[in-house]
Design a protein around this motif. Sequence first.
Motif, PDB file in Angstrom:
ATOM      1  N   ALA A   1     145.289 115.978   5.053  1.00 50.93           N
ATOM      2  CA  ALA A   1     145.044 115.035   6.139  1.00 50.93           C
ATOM      3  C   ALA A   1     144.462 115.763   7.335  1.00 50.93           C
ATOM      4  O   ALA A   1     144.700 116.963   7.523  1.00 50.93           O
ATOM      5  N   ILE A   2     143.700 115.011   8.126  1.00 52.80           N
ATOM      6  CA  ILE A   2     143.143 115.547   9.362  1.00 52.80           C
ATOM      7  C   ILE A   2     143.355 114.505  10.443  1.00 52.80           C
ATOM      8  O   ILE A   2     143.046 113.321  10.246  1.00 52.80           O
ATOM      9  N   ASN A   3     143.921 114.910  11.565  1.00 54.26           N
ATOM     10  CA  ASN A   3     144.191 113.899  12.576  1.00 54.26           C
ATOM     11  C   ASN A   3     142.968 113.670  13.446  1.00 54.26           C
ATOM     12  O   ASN A   3     141.969 114.378  13.364  1.00 54.26           O
ATOM     13  N   TRP A   4     143.060 112.596  14.238  1.00 54.98           N
ATOM     14  CA  TRP A   4     141.861 112.176  14.947  1.00 54.98           C
ATOM     15  C   TRP A   4     141.524 113.123  16.080  1.00 54.98           C
ATOM     16  O   TRP A   4     140.363 113.299  16.416  1.00 54.98           O
ATOM     17  N   SER A   5     142.510 113.717  16.701  1.00 57.07           N
ATOM     18  CA  SER A   5     142.283 114.672  17.773  1.00 57.07           C
ATOM     19  C   SER A   5     143.530 115.522  17.935  1.00 57.07           C
ATOM     20  O   SER A   5     144.627 114.967  18.000  1.00 57.07           O
TER      21      SER A   5
END
Length: 123
Positions: free
Chosen positions: A54-58
């Motif tokens: 997963a990669i978060n938005w900021s």
Amino acid sequence: QVQLVESGGGLVQAGGSLRLSCAASGRTFGRSFSMYNMGWFRQAPGKEREFVAAINWSPGTTTYADSVKGRFTISRDNARSTVYLQMNDLKPEDTAVYYCNAVSRDQSPLNSWGQGTQVTVSS
């Protein structure tokens, strides 16, 4: 309506690499893609779907399942509403259908699933 289209899968020998892409669209989701955490999941035959990365938005912090840590890299291009999964040193146990989705903070999927993309790793 949210649409997630995965691509880039294929047949590769063990030790090889693939780069998966997931293009997101939809009246609301496509415009606000940059504000969503995004994740990759996979489902092998006869098994439950499992979290991969997963990669978060900021600020773009990433999280990985232990089984892929050090081999897979998730990234995103907000201008293209696309999330990627670079997979290196692939192993036969990576064989699965790979899906992407927007995710909550605990990596729970938020939308319906797309069709996924098949990754097959031969030994």
